[in-house]
Each structure stands twice: as structure tokens, then as C-alpha cells.
Motif scaffolding. Sequence first.
Motif, PDB file in Angstrom:
ATOM      1  N   GLU A 172       0.846  -1.216   0.000  1.00 31.50           N
ATOM      2  CA  GLU A 172       0.000   0.000   0.000  1.00 31.50           C
ATOM      3  C   GLU A 172       0.875   1.256   0.000  1.00 31.50           C
ATOM      4  N   ASP A 173       1.928   1.235   0.840  1.00 30.59           N
ATOM      5  CA  ASP A 173       2.839   2.401   0.909  1.00 30.59           C
ATOM      6  C   ASP A 173       3.521   2.618  -0.445  1.00 30.59           C
ATOM      7  N   ASP A 174       3.997   1.517  -1.037  1.00 27.93           N
ATOM      8  CA  ASP A 174       4.690   1.614  -2.337  1.00 27.93           C
ATOM      9  C   ASP A 174       3.763   2.182  -3.412  1.00 27.93           C
ATOM     10  N   ALA A 175       2.515   1.712  -3.403  1.00 31.94           N
ATOM     11  CA  ALA A 175       1.552   2.185  -4.420  1.00 31.94           C
ATOM     12  C   ALA A 175       1.354   3.699  -4.265  1.00 31.94           C
ATOM     13  N   ARG A 176       1.229   4.139  -3.009  1.00 33.80           N
ATOM     14  CA  ARG A 176       1.057   5.576  -2.752  1.00 33.80           C
ATOM     15  C   ARG A 176       2.292   6.365  -3.219  1.00 33.80           C
ATOM     16  N   LEU A 177       3.478   5.831  -2.912  1.00 36.49           N
ATOM     17  CA  LEU A 177       4.724   6.507  -3.327  1.00 36.49           C
ATOM     18  C   LEU A 177       4.798   6.636  -4.849  1.00 36.49           C
ATOM     19  N   LEU A 178       4.423   5.556  -5.548  1.00 32.92           N
ATOM     20  CA  LEU A 178       4.480   5.585  -7.022  1.00 32.92           C
ATOM     21  C   LEU A 178       3.492   6.613  -7.577  1.00 32.92           C
ATOM     22  N   GLN A 179       2.302   6.667  -6.965  1.00 35.74           N
ATOM     23  CA  GLN A 179       1.322   7.667  -7.418  1.00 35.74           C
ATOM     24  C   GLN A 179       1.857   9.078  -7.168  1.00 35.74           C
ATOM     25  N   GLU A 180       2.387   9.304  -5.953  1.00 32.92           N
ATOM     26  CA  GLU A 180       2.897  10.646  -5.602  1.00 32.92           C
ATOM     27  C   GLU A 180       4.059  11.043  -6.517  1.00 32.92           C
ATOM     28  N   ALA A 181       4.860  10.064  -6.912  1.00 32.43           N
ATOM     29  CA  ALA A 181       5.996  10.360  -7.802  1.00 32.43           C
ATOM     30  C   ALA A 181       5.515  10.774  -9.190  1.00 32.43           C
ATOM     31  N   GLY A 182       4.319  10.295  -9.579  1.00 34.17           N
ATOM     32  CA  GLY A 182       3.773  10.680 -10.881  1.00 34.17           C
ATOM     33  C   GLY A 182       3.513   9.539 -11.852  1.00 34.17           C
ATOM     34  N   CYS A 183       3.580   8.289 -11.378  1.00 35.37           N
ATOM     35  CA  CYS A 183       3.245   7.161 -12.258  1.00 35.37           C
ATOM     36  C   CYS A 183       1.796   7.313 -12.724  1.00 35.37           C
ATOM     37  N   PHE A 184       1.532   6.896 -13.984  1.00 34.20           N
ATOM     38  CA  PHE A 184       0.168   7.084 -14.504  1.00 34.20           C
ATOM     39  C   PHE A 184      -0.732   5.886 -14.233  1.00 34.20           C
ATOM     40  N   ALA A 185      -0.131   4.752 -13.834  1.00 37.98           N
ATOM     41  CA  ALA A 185      -0.904   3.532 -13.552  1.00 37.98           C
ATOM     42  C   ALA A 185       0.033   2.547 -12.855  1.00 37.98           C
ATOM     43  N   ILE A 186      -0.570   1.539 -12.228  1.00 38.71           N
ATOM     44  CA  ILE A 186       0.232   0.504 -11.555  1.00 38.71           C
ATOM     45  C   ILE A 186      -0.367  -0.867 -11.877  1.00 38.71           C
ATOM     46  N   VAL A 187       0.501  -1.819 -12.213  1.00 35.93           N
ATOM     47  CA  VAL A 187       0.076  -3.221 -12.328  1.00 35.93           C
ATOM     48  C   VAL A 187       0.245  -3.865 -10.960  1.00 35.93           C
ATOM     49  N   LEU A 188      -0.780  -4.579 -10.505  1.00 34.50           N
ATOM     50  CA  LEU A 188      -0.684  -5.375  -9.274  1.00 34.50           C
ATOM     51  C   LEU A 188      -0.789  -6.835  -9.677  1.00 34.50           C
ATOM     52  N   GLU A 189       0.260  -7.606  -9.390  1.00 37.36           N
ATOM     53  CA  GLU A 189       0.293  -9.001  -9.843  1.00 37.36           C
ATOM     54  C   GLU A 189       0.169  -9.964  -8.667  1.00 37.36           C
ATOM     55  N   LYS A 190      -0.746 -10.891  -8.822  1.00 31.69           N
ATOM     56  CA  LYS A 190      -0.921 -12.037  -7.914  1.00 31.69           C
ATOM     57  C   LYS A 190      -0.907 -11.645  -6.436  1.00 31.69           C
ATOM     58  N   ILE A 191      -1.890 -10.853  -6.041  1.00 34.86           N
ATOM     59  CA  ILE A 191      -2.061 -10.486  -4.628  1.00 34.86           C
ATOM     60  C   ILE A 191      -3.536 -10.724  -4.276  1.00 34.86           C
ATOM     61  N   PRO A 192      -3.878 -10.781  -2.987  1.00 31.34           N
ATOM     62  CA  PRO A 192      -5.281 -10.992  -2.613  1.00 31.34           C
ATOM     63  C   PRO A 192      -6.200  -9.925  -3.232  1.00 31.34           C
ATOM     64  N   ALA A 193      -7.378 -10.369  -3.695  1.00 29.01           N
ATOM     65  CA  ALA A 193      -8.323  -9.467  -4.371  1.00 29.01           C
ATOM     66  C   ALA A 193      -8.740  -8.308  -3.461  1.00 29.01           C
ATOM     67  N   ALA A 194      -8.915  -8.587  -2.168  1.00 32.18           N
ATOM     68  CA  ALA A 194      -9.389  -7.534  -1.253  1.00 32.18           C
ATOM     69  C   ALA A 194      -8.349  -6.417  -1.132  1.00 32.18           C
ATOM     70  N   LEU A 195      -7.072  -6.800  -1.090  1.00 32.07           N
ATOM     71  CA  LEU A 195      -6.003  -5.800  -0.992  1.00 32.07           C
ATOM     72  C   LEU A 195      -5.927  -4.972  -2.278  1.00 32.07           C
ATOM     73  N   ALA A 196      -6.028  -5.648  -3.426  1.00 35.96           N
ATOM     74  CA  ALA A 196      -5.965  -4.941  -4.720  1.00 35.96           C
ATOM     75  C   ALA A 196      -7.114  -3.945  -4.831  1.00 35.96           C
ATOM     76  N   GLU A 197      -8.299  -4.367  -4.406  1.00 34.95           N
ATOM     77  CA  GLU A 197      -9.474  -3.483  -4.471  1.00 34.95           C
ATOM     78  C   GLU A 197      -9.275  -2.270  -3.558  1.00 34.95           C
ATOM     79  N   LYS A 198      -8.700  -2.515  -2.374  1.00 38.73           N
ATOM     80  CA  LYS A 198      -8.454  -1.422  -1.429  1.00 38.73           C
ATOM     81  C   LYS A 198      -7.501  -0.383  -2.051  1.00 38.73           C
ATOM     82  N   VAL A 199      -6.426  -0.882  -2.678  1.00 43.73           N
ATOM     83  CA  VAL A 199      -5.456   0.026  -3.309  1.00 43.73           C
ATOM     84  C   VAL A 199      -6.129   0.806  -4.449  1.00 43.73           C
ATOM     85  N   ALA A 200      -6.935   0.105  -5.255  1.00 44.16           N
ATOM     86  CA  ALA A 200      -7.610   0.765  -6.387  1.00 44.16           C
ATOM     87  C   ALA A 200      -8.540   1.866  -5.885  1.00 44.16           C
ATOM     88  N   LYS A 201      -9.160   1.640  -4.733  1.00 40.83           N
ATOM     89  CA  LYS A 201     -10.079   2.653  -4.177  1.00 40.83           C
ATOM     90  C   LYS A 201      -9.306   3.835  -3.585  1.00 40.83           C
TER      91      LYS A 201
END
Length: 271
Positions: A172-201
Motif C-alpha cells: 500500500e505504501d509503495d503504491a502511494r509513493l508511485l502515485q505521488e511520484a507521478g506514475c500514470f498507472a500501476i500493475v498489481l500481480e498475484k495479490i489478494p483481491a481484497a487488498l488490490a481493491e483497497k489500493v484501487a479505491k
Amino acid sequence: MSIQSPVKIVTTHVLAEMKQRGEKISMLTAYDYSMARIVEEAGIDVILVGDSAANVMAGHMTTLPITLEQMIYHGASVVKGSKRALVVVDLPFGTYQGNSKEALSSAIRIMKETAADAVKLEGGAEILESVKRILSAGIPVMGHLGLTPQSINKFGTYVVRAQNKEEADKLEDDARLLQEAGCFAIVLEKIPAALAEKVAKQLVIPIIGIGAGGGVDGQVLVIHDMLGINNEFSPRFLRRYHNLYEEMKVAIGHYIEDVKNRDFPNSKEQY
Ligand code: KIV
């Protein structure tokens, strides 16, 4: 892709709009001109020139051996076959980790020599400096977290990632850092669906999942896996839309038979 193109081009901005209006993003890999034309004409939003080319094109066990030159070859071939889709090229292992200047020069080579639209890098905090440097040159960056195949020797296994709290919190922290840095999108590979949904929200940028459930903003699969060209890989998350391995084998068998029986070529198939 030309800027005079009469067709609507999928840009990073268009992907952000798709997320805002709740339209799911479709993404598939391609590694060559002919396959790029097919996925393009089918209407895909994003084509990923993945370093999975190391597996499905070159037969390597991992993605580690593929070189920058080989990724450039695949990337340039795909760009020639695409018009509307956004083309993203993976930076291969060893071309961006630990040295942000090298990361920038690798990304510049990809952009100059393939004419792709963006690059993708695996990792979070540990590669942030490289991500920022690439972004500072105006090159769009897609992140990749969760199961990151370039780190397979560190993980030692391809099992589902981020199943414990510590790893989930870091993701979750890494995803936030990548967004803050300016990434336009993130691929999330093979992680629990609930966690991926939380990050997407939590994030405003699009989250594209592979083995990350349906609560994210888009999906990506390796084309050889979803078409059944590769029959050596059957993870639970994979939906096979065809069994091309068998169909191609049968067709090739017919050709061999026709040659052996002197049926091919017939009188209409010669000059
Ligand atoms: O290399 C690749 O194909 C990828 C996808 C699995 C997301 O990174």
C-alpha cells in the motif's frame, strides 16, 4: 503511431478518465508486429511489451535474461502494428535498479528506438529514485507491485504475494509513493483481491490487475497464456479463451500430411 492519426489514441490521460467514469481498462501483452495488429484491431486499450517475452518468445525459465536490445526489438515491432492503443514497454532486469542515471538512459533508449508511449518498472520504494528521474524527462511510467518476476530469486517462489500484514502494508505504501511520484498507472500481480481493491479505491491512478481480482480498474494477461498458445502455465487466475496450441498443432499436422501425400501444392497453387 503518428500524431496525425485519424483514430482516437489512448493516452495516459484517457486511462485516467476511464477510471474516473468506471470504465474497465483492457490490456494484453504482444511482442511482435503481427500479434500487435490483431490485439489492436480487436480494440485493446493498452498493449504491454512485457519482459515475459523472455519466457514465451525465448523459452527462458525467468524474465531475467532478456536484454534492453531485445526489448527494443520487440517494442519497435509492436509499435509498428499499433494505432490506437497505448504501448508500454518493460524495462528489463538490470537496466534501472540501483542507478537512476542508467534507468533514465535505458528509458530514453526505449522511447527513442521503439516510439512506445511509456515504460514499466517493477518495484516500489527501492526504485523510486529511478522512477522519479525517468518521469523528470517526461517519460510516462507504469509501476508494477506484488509478484514482481524480476525479483524471483529473492522471493524463491511464484506464490501469491502480500498475504501477511507487513507485506500488504508495504505494498500500500509503495503504491502511494508511485502515485505521488507521478506514475500514470500501476500493475498489481498475484495479490489478494481484497487488498488490490483497497489500493484501487485509495488511489486516483488506474490499477491494472493480473491475478488480483475484479475490484481493480483493469486487467492484463499474457497473450500466449490467454490464447492457449502456451500450454505449460495454468495458474488459477488465468482464463483461457482458446486452445491454440492444439489447433495450431492439428493445422500443422494437416500441412505435413498434404506435403507427404503430394496433395500440396495442387495445380491452382503453382505458377
Ligand atoms: O512481462 C509481463 O508480461 C508483465 C505482465 C505479467 C503484467 O509484466
